[in-house]
Structures are given as C-alpha cells and as structure tokens.
Write a protein that holds these residues in place. Structure first.
Motif, PDB file in Angstrom:
ATOM      1  N   TYR A 148      92.004  19.913 -32.335  1.00 24.57           N
ATOM      2  CA  TYR A 148      92.744  18.604 -32.691  1.00 24.57           C
ATOM      3  C   TYR A 148      94.047  18.834 -33.661  1.00 24.57           C
ATOM      4  O   TYR A 148      94.397  19.935 -34.198  1.00 24.57           O
ATOM      5  CB  TYR A 148      91.854  17.656 -33.842  1.00 24.57           C
ATOM      6  CG  TYR A 148      92.428  16.639 -34.631  1.00 24.57           C
ATOM      7  CD1 TYR A 148      92.430  15.281 -33.842  1.00 24.57           C
ATOM      8  CD2 TYR A 148      93.009  16.818 -36.113  1.00 24.57           C
ATOM      9  CE1 TYR A 148      92.795  14.393 -34.653  1.00 24.57           C
ATOM     10  CE2 TYR A 148      93.422  15.675 -36.317  1.00 24.57           C
ATOM     11  CZ  TYR A 148      93.410  14.606 -35.689  1.00 24.57           C
ATOM     12  OH  TYR A 148      94.086  13.301 -36.285  1.00 24.57           O
ATOM     13  N   LEU A 149      94.997  18.040 -33.372  1.00 31.25           N
ATOM     14  CA  LEU A 149      96.300  18.216 -34.130  1.00 31.25           C
ATOM     15  C   LEU A 149      97.013  16.795 -34.268  1.00 31.25           C
ATOM     16  O   LEU A 149      96.602  15.875 -33.306  1.00 31.25           O
ATOM     17  CB  LEU A 149      97.348  19.015 -33.338  1.00 31.25           C
ATOM     18  CG  LEU A 149      98.681  19.179 -33.979  1.00 31.25           C
ATOM     19  CD1 LEU A 149      99.165  20.606 -33.716  1.00 31.25           C
ATOM     20  CD2 LEU A 149      99.406  18.163 -33.454  1.00 31.25           C
ATOM     21  N   ASP A 150      97.008  16.443 -35.569  1.00 29.85           N
ATOM     22  CA  ASP A 150      98.068  15.220 -35.695  1.00 29.85           C
ATOM     23  C   ASP A 150      99.393  15.506 -36.287  1.00 29.85           C
ATOM     24  O   ASP A 150      99.621  16.658 -36.995  1.00 29.85           O
ATOM     25  CB  ASP A 150      97.242  14.136 -36.437  1.00 29.85           C
ATOM     26  CG  ASP A 150      96.948  14.726 -37.877  1.00 29.85           C
ATOM     27  OD1 ASP A 150      97.523  15.323 -38.722  1.00 29.85           O
ATOM     28  OD2 ASP A 150      95.748  14.117 -38.491  1.00 29.85           O
ATOM     29  N   THR A 151     100.302  14.473 -36.567  1.00 36.78           N
ATOM     30  CA  THR A 151     101.473  14.590 -37.389  1.00 36.78           C
ATOM     31  C   THR A 151     101.508  13.997 -38.684  1.00 36.78           C
ATOM     32  O   THR A 151     102.409  14.174 -39.375  1.00 36.78           O
ATOM     33  CB  THR A 151     102.500  14.099 -36.597  1.00 36.78           C
ATOM     34  OG1 THR A 151     102.460  12.715 -36.405  1.00 36.78           O
ATOM     35  CG2 THR A 151     102.777  14.593 -35.058  1.00 36.78           C
ATOM     36  N   CYS A 152     100.395  13.375 -39.170  1.00 34.79           N
ATOM     37  CA  CYS A 152     100.152  12.843 -40.491  1.00 34.79           C
ATOM     38  C   CYS A 152      98.757  12.238 -40.561  1.00 34.79           C
ATOM     39  O   CYS A 152      98.141  12.099 -39.504  1.00 34.79           O
ATOM     40  CB  CYS A 152     101.222  11.660 -40.696  1.00 34.79           C
ATOM     41  SG  CYS A 152     100.874   9.963 -39.826  1.00 34.79           S
ATOM     42  N   LEU A 201      96.061  19.678 -39.257  1.00 37.98           N
ATOM     43  CA  LEU A 201      96.661  18.290 -39.885  1.00 37.98           C
ATOM     44  C   LEU A 201      98.248  18.439 -40.166  1.00 37.98           C
ATOM     45  O   LEU A 201      98.951  19.283 -40.529  1.00 37.98           O
ATOM     46  CB  LEU A 201      96.066  18.166 -41.230  1.00 37.98           C
ATOM     47  CG  LEU A 201      94.524  17.985 -41.277  1.00 37.98           C
ATOM     48  CD1 LEU A 201      93.951  17.875 -42.849  1.00 37.98           C
ATOM     49  CD2 LEU A 201      94.078  16.707 -40.433  1.00 37.98           C
ATOM     50  N   THR A 202      98.898  17.244 -39.862  1.00 33.47           N
ATOM     51  CA  THR A 202     100.249  17.039 -40.261  1.00 33.47           C
ATOM     52  C   THR A 202     101.163  17.947 -39.967  1.00 33.47           C
ATOM     53  O   THR A 202     102.198  18.545 -40.605  1.00 33.47           O
ATOM     54  CB  THR A 202     100.392  16.814 -41.983  1.00 33.47           C
ATOM     55  OG1 THR A 202     100.371  18.230 -42.510  1.00 33.47           O
ATOM     56  CG2 THR A 202      99.400  16.042 -42.499  1.00 33.47           C
ATOM     57  N   HIS A 203     101.228  18.423 -38.562  1.00 33.59           N
ATOM     58  CA  HIS A 203     102.348  19.228 -37.874  1.00 33.59           C
ATOM     59  C   HIS A 203     103.168  18.476 -37.092  1.00 33.59           C
ATOM     60  O   HIS A 203     103.269  18.867 -35.519  1.00 33.59           O
ATOM     61  CB  HIS A 203     101.350  20.415 -37.199  1.00 33.59           C
ATOM     62  CG  HIS A 203     102.355  21.450 -37.005  1.00 33.59           C
ATOM     63  ND1 HIS A 203     103.414  21.868 -36.094  1.00 33.59           N
ATOM     64  CD2 HIS A 203     102.243  22.771 -37.881  1.00 33.59           C
ATOM     65  CE1 HIS A 203     103.626  22.999 -36.326  1.00 33.59           C
ATOM     66  NE2 HIS A 203     103.286  23.543 -37.494  1.00 33.59           N
ATOM     67  N   GLY A 204     104.062  17.853 -37.573  1.00 30.58           N
ATOM     68  CA  GLY A 204     105.183  17.238 -36.756  1.00 30.58           C
ATOM     69  C   GLY A 204     106.413  17.985 -37.357  1.00 30.58           C
ATOM     70  O   GLY A 204     106.529  19.032 -37.641  1.00 30.58           O
TER      71      GLY A 204
END
Length: 474
Positions: free
Chosen positions: A107-111, A154-157
């Motif tokens: 999993y990965l998201d930007t926030c 988590l949160t990788h933009g």
C-alpha cells in the motif's frame, strides 16, 4: 530521459482515485515498473482520465468507494503480492491499509485520508480533525504482529513525502559546510539523524514552496482554480493550522492548543490553515507570505528529529508548511474564505493552459551558524512537459515521488507501516532527481525579522529571529 525499468512486478496494481496526480503517475509507472498494462486497474469516482487509461490498455472502473462497498469492490482486485496506490480523497487510508494487510497486498498513499467529512465536520472537535490525530490513529496500526506485514507507506507525495528526503540531504550539506561532526559517519538511524540536527542547531524547518505557474484564462467568480487537486487542497486548507513545536520556542500562541494524547510533537491553532499566513523564503521568490496548511510532515519531521534523554525531550525543531500557491489559487482561497469555507460550485485544474512558471519546492533549515539554508527542486512547466505526459510542474513533483515510493516498497515488500522519514532517502532521490528540474541549495541572510517595522511597530522577539512569534503573519 532514460526509461529505465527499476523493478519487475508480476503482481496486480490497483489505483484508487484518478485525478490530476493519478493521471500523471500512470505513464511513469508503466515507464519505470515492469508490469503489463492489463495488470493495472483504476477505481475512481469520476470519468476524468478514462480515455487516457484505456488508451494505455488499463482497466477503468467508475465506482466511488465508501464504507459500505470498498471491500466488495476491491476484494477481487487485490491478493497476496499485489499493490494498492491510494490517490483518492474521502476514502479512509486506515481502512485500506487494514484491507491490504488482510489480502497480503502492499500500500501507498500521499496523505492520510478519513472517510468523507472527516476533515470538515463541524460536529468533530478541531483537535480530532487534525493531521496529528489522523497520524496517531494510523501509527496505532503498528504492533509486533504487523512489523513484517506487507509494506504500507503513508504520505509519500511531494509534501508530505519527498520533502523529508530533502531535509536529510540538506542536513548532510550543512554537516559538510559547517564542519560539524566531521569524524562521524553519515547517520544511519533515527537517533543519529536527530542528533545531527541538534548538533547543527537547526531550530526551524519550513517546507517553503512558491508556485508561479500562470494561465491566460483568469479565475472566474465562484470557481476554484489550482495546479493540483482542488478537493485535496480545500479539505486540508480547512483543517486547523498545525505545526511541529520546537524546544526553542518561548512564546506559545494565544490561540494554540496542545493535544492530550500521542507523542506531543505538534500543536494546532484555532483557525484554518488557509486563513493563517507565515513568512518564509525561497531562492527565486525571495521573501514571501505562505499559508500554514497542515501536512503530515509538519508532525512527522518534528517527531523524527526529537532527541530524548532519560525519557525527556531535549531537542525538537519547529516544522511546518509555508505554501504560496499559484496566484489563481490564492484568489480562490480568498473567495473560499469569504464564503465561510463553502466550496465554490466550479473547479478547474491548470494543466495544458499553463503558459509559464515554475514550482519552487524545498526545505528551509534555519537557526544554525549560517542562519538559513534552502534546498529543493526548481522545476519549470516547460521542463515538466518535456519529461512526462499529463503533468505540470506541481504534479510532476508529486507523481515522481509516488513512483519512487512504489518502487521502494516493491524492493522492500515486508516492512510493515512506514513514513517517508524512515525510507532510504538516497534511493528515493536517485529515482526522483531526473524529474525535478534544477536541484538547488542556497544560504541566505534572510530571517522573519528582515526589513520589518518599516510602516508600523510590531510586537517582535528580537532576541531570536526564528521564534514562531516572528514568523506568523495572522
């Protein structure tokens, strides 16, 4: 531009959300990750980008994810060894991380997103609408039993995300230039990084950004114009202003509050981030007023660089975002505030219509012997267009960071829950730098007290220019 394939990926990749960032990152994923297009699926609430996705051979499913249906929609799309990239709004990050772990997927998201209304529900106390609270809830997923779960980043933009790697690079540059800890090796652990920041006397970390991209089509009344997600910007702009709170601070803001739970690394103000301005500096723009928009990096940086002795906090920097968006977005925020934070009826993302400008995104580390040092990316829209399709300068800084985070996770598939500060910054920057335009570091004598009191007397703290009291405008 090299089209190097960094990693072969035999699994399936599901992208939730397909706005400007999703549309910009998809070609990069297919360029740099060895995955067949028919192994990629997009699940999104709107038709935007459907033609682009189908042209690339990617399956497109239009179905908004909500509490009641997300398991049903995703269960046949994700299994062991697969990957979910969450680029949506109003879809709970925590719910998706748990679901991915159940399915054995990364999993990965930007926030860190809550379900719809979680950021702006007036019935929810302000302290619970903060990124601090969302981060604490997400980090609570970490247990001994989840340490070897599939990697969930988590949160990788761009920010949060990429800027955490800029901070480490800036600290190494300061270490070299100031001659601090010359006999010590490059930090390898969280404690060593924090001790280096303390040894350098870095008191303040601004994520200092100025977006100068412009369009000949002016913003209209009742329209919000931005160079990236309007929904994302409005939701975070309406959250309380937040910042990591440093140990050097002596003047606690009268409208600020501390949290009575969690690590205690941050405070929040009793007003939206989009109504709070702070003074900062970037090399091209010089002195600017930015919005104190809440981001997870404001808390994670302060937390990561905390030095404790015998359980007591000895050192912690103040950290926060200081964002001057495009001029059209500034006018949009002004109108939004006048509407008492009710979103305009129309939204427009500046992309092909942009005629010039750049996004100057970096970190300003201040308080040390050379006063302040900015390090980051100066990317023009012309460069962005030459490097990747469906991107402007702002979006490319985000999309390449998403790409790098996905690649890192695929290379390290069983690390459990992680934040950007915990990744290998050199590997991330190796992937990102070819897409970031000019990477630049510059020292400055500027401080929040520079050229002040020209017109009116102010209540300033001249004993230390980097007190938050001197940085804050309103």
């Amino acid at each position: 531009m090299s089209h190097k394939v960094y990693v072969e990926f035999p699994g399936r990749l599901v992208m939730v959300g397909f706005g400007s960032i999703g549309q910009g990152v998809l070609p990069l994923i297919l360029r740099h990750i060895g995955i067949r297009p028919d192994r990629v699926v997009i699940v999104t609430a709107e038709d935007s980008g459907r033609d682009e996705a189908e042209k690339l051979g990617v399956r497109f499913i239009k179905e908004p994810l909500v509490r009641e249906n997300y398991r049903r929609v995703l269960e046949n799309l994700l299994g062991r060894g697969d990957f979910l990239v969450n680029l949506s709004v109003d879809v709970s990050s925590i719910a998706l991380v748990k679901f991915c772990w159940e399915r054995g997927a990364m999993y990965l998201d930007t926030c860190i997103e809550p379900w719809a209304g979680g950021y702006t529900d007036p019935a929810t106390p302000p302290g619970k609408r903060t990124n601090y609270a969302l981060r604490e809830d997400a980090l609570a997923l970490r247990t001994d039993l989840t340490a070897k779960n599939p990697t969930a980043i988590l949160t990788h933009g761009a920010n949060p995300g990429l800027v955490s790697h800029f901070v480490k690079e800036a600290l190494l540059n300061l270490k070299r230039d100031l001659g601090v800890d010359k006999d010590k090796a490059e930090p390898a652990t969280r404690n060593e990084w924090a001790e280096l920041a303390q040894a350098l006397n870095v008191r303040v970390i601004h994520v200092a950004e100025r977006d100068t991209q412009v369009s000949p089509k002016v913003k209209e009344v009742n329209e919000f114009v931005n160079t990236w997600s309007v929904d994302g910007f409005v939701s975070e702009g309406c959250q309380p202003a937040e910042l990591g709170w440093g140990t050097h601070e002596r003047n606690f803001p009268r409208d600020a509050k501390r949290h009575d739970f969690g690590n205690g690394a941050a405070i929040y103000l009793g007003q939206p981030g989009a109504a709070t301005r702070v003074r900062t500096w970037t090399p091209r723009a010089g002195s600017i007023h930015g919005f104190l928009i809440t981001h997870s990096e404001a808390i994670s940086l302060a937390d990561y660089y905390t030095v404790r002795k015998h359980g007591e906090v000895q050192y912690r920097p103040t950290s926060h975002y200081a964002y001057h968006p495009s001029d059209s977005a500034v006018m949009s925020i002004h109108e939004l505030a006048g509407r008492n934070w009710q979103m305009q009826d129309r939204k427009r993302i500046l992309m092909d219509e942009i005629t010039s400008g750049m996004d100057e995104l970096g970190v300003l580390l201040a308080g040390h012997k050379k006063n302040a040092y900015w390090y980051g990316s100066q990317l023009t829209v012309e460069e962005a267009r030459s490097l990747a399709p469906y991107n402007n300068a702002t979006s490319l800084q985000v999309t390449v960071a998403v790409l790098a985070g996905v690649i890192w996770a695929m290379e390290h598939p069983d690390r459990g829950l992680l934040e950007p500060d915990e990744l290998d910054h050199k590997r991330i920057l190796e992937i990102c730098k070819p897409y970031l335009g000019r990477m630049h570091g510059e020292y400055t004598d500027w401080s929040p007290l520079s050229d002040r009191e020209r017109l009116f007397p102010e209540d300033l703290d001249f004993s230390d220019p980097w007190q938050f009291k001197n940085v804050r405008v309103i």
